[in-house]
Design a protein around this motif. Structure first.
Motif, short mmCIF file in Angstrom:
data_model
loop_
_atom_site.label_atom_id
_atom_site.label_comp_id
_atom_site.label_asym_id
_atom_site.label_seq_id
_atom_site.Cartn_x
_atom_site.Cartn_y
_atom_site.Cartn_z
N VAL A 23 0.85 -1.20 0.00
CA VAL A 23 0.00 0.00 0.00
C VAL A 23 0.88 1.25 0.00
N ARG A 24 0.46 2.23 -0.78
CA ARG A 24 1.12 3.54 -0.91
C ARG A 24 2.46 3.52 -1.65
N THR A 25 2.88 2.36 -2.17
CA THR A 25 4.13 2.29 -2.93
C THR A 25 3.84 2.70 -4.38
N LEU A 26 4.56 3.69 -4.86
CA LEU A 26 4.41 4.11 -6.24
C LEU A 26 5.16 3.14 -7.14
N ALA A 27 4.55 2.78 -8.25
CA ALA A 27 5.18 1.84 -9.18
C ALA A 27 4.88 2.27 -10.61
N THR A 28 5.61 1.69 -11.54
CA THR A 28 5.40 1.94 -12.97
C THR A 28 4.91 0.65 -13.61
N ILE A 29 3.86 0.76 -14.40
CA ILE A 29 3.32 -0.42 -15.08
C ILE A 29 4.31 -0.89 -16.14
N LEU A 46 -8.48 -3.14 -19.32
CA LEU A 46 -7.58 -2.48 -18.38
C LEU A 46 -6.77 -1.38 -19.09
N MET A 47 -6.33 -1.67 -20.31
CA MET A 47 -5.57 -0.68 -21.06
C MET A 47 -6.44 0.53 -21.43
N GLU A 48 -7.71 0.28 -21.76
CA GLU A 48 -8.64 1.37 -22.06
C GLU A 48 -8.84 2.27 -20.84
N LEU A 49 -8.77 1.68 -19.64
CA LEU A 49 -8.94 2.44 -18.41
C LEU A 49 -7.68 3.24 -18.03
N GLY A 50 -6.57 2.99 -18.73
CA GLY A 50 -5.35 3.74 -18.45
C GLY A 50 -4.22 2.91 -17.87
N PHE A 51 -4.43 1.61 -17.72
CA PHE A 51 -3.38 0.72 -17.21
C PHE A 51 -2.48 0.32 -18.38
N PRO A 53 1.63 0.35 -20.14
CA PRO A 53 3.06 0.36 -19.77
C PRO A 53 3.61 1.78 -19.71
N GLY A 54 4.37 2.04 -18.64
CA GLY A 54 4.97 3.35 -18.43
C GLY A 54 4.17 4.26 -17.51
N GLU A 55 2.89 3.92 -17.29
CA GLU A 55 2.03 4.75 -16.43
C GLU A 55 2.34 4.46 -14.97
N LYS A 56 2.23 5.49 -14.12
CA LYS A 56 2.43 5.34 -12.68
C LYS A 56 1.14 4.79 -12.05
N VAL A 57 1.32 3.92 -11.07
CA VAL A 57 0.19 3.29 -10.40
C VAL A 57 0.50 3.15 -8.90
N GLN A 58 -0.54 3.14 -8.09
CA GLN A 58 -0.36 3.04 -6.64
C GLN A 58 -1.57 2.35 -6.02
N VAL A 59 -1.34 1.40 -5.10
CA VAL A 59 -2.42 0.80 -4.33
C VAL A 59 -2.70 1.74 -3.17
N VAL A 72 -7.10 1.43 -6.20
CA VAL A 72 -5.90 1.66 -7.00
C VAL A 72 -5.99 2.99 -7.73
N ARG A 73 -4.90 3.74 -7.74
CA ARG A 73 -4.85 4.98 -8.51
C ARG A 73 -3.90 4.78 -9.68
N VAL A 74 -4.39 5.13 -10.88
CA VAL A 74 -3.54 5.14 -12.08
C VAL A 74 -3.76 6.50 -12.72
N GLY A 75 -2.67 7.24 -12.93
CA GLY A 75 -2.82 8.61 -13.42
C GLY A 75 -3.60 9.41 -12.39
N THR A 76 -4.70 10.04 -12.82
CA THR A 76 -5.53 10.83 -11.90
C THR A 76 -6.83 10.11 -11.54
N SER A 77 -6.99 8.86 -11.97
CA SER A 77 -8.21 8.10 -11.72
C SER A 77 -8.01 7.07 -10.61
N THR A 78 -9.08 6.79 -9.87
CA THR A 78 -9.05 5.80 -8.81
C THR A 78 -10.07 4.72 -9.13
N PHE A 79 -9.66 3.46 -8.97
CA PHE A 79 -10.53 2.32 -9.28
C PHE A 79 -10.53 1.33 -8.13
#
Length: 94
Positions: A23-29, A46-51, A53-59, A72-79
């Motif tokens: 949790v809270r660890t920033l990672a790159t897809i 998942l790719m349509e939602l913004g997941f 390669p190269g995008e930042k993601v965080q639980v 999960v946050r990817v870019g400015t969206s939370t899912f």
């Protein structure tokens, strides 16, 4: 004599999947594995939602002590994601 070890190492020694990311660890897809029996439909979704390669993601948090969905946050969206979905997303912790 030749060694007959099968090499099943991930692309990077530090790569993991999103469902295992702390949790809270920033990672790159790094990539998204295709789902087992869906012909790649879940991967495309998942790719349509913004997941991608190269995008930042965080639980952000785990629900029900890790047995429920992940926030999960990817870019400015939370899912909210099920373990099935998050286990397909390969990431490299920052």
């Amino acid at each position: 004599m030749k060694s007959h070890h099968a090499h099943h190492a991930p692309a990077s020694a530090s790569s993991t999947t999103l469902d295992k990311l702390p949790v809270r660890t920033l990672a790159t897809i790094q990539g998204i594995r295709p789902g087992a029996h869906d012909g790649g439909a879940l991967r495309r979704r998942l790719m349509e939602l913004g997941f991608v390669p190269g995008e930042k993601v965080q639980v952000l948090r785990r629900i029900f002590a890790g047995k429920g969905p992940l926030a999960v946050r990817v870019g400015t969206s939370t899912f909210a994601m099920r373990k099935l979905e998050s286990s397909l997303i390969e990431v490299i912790p920052a």
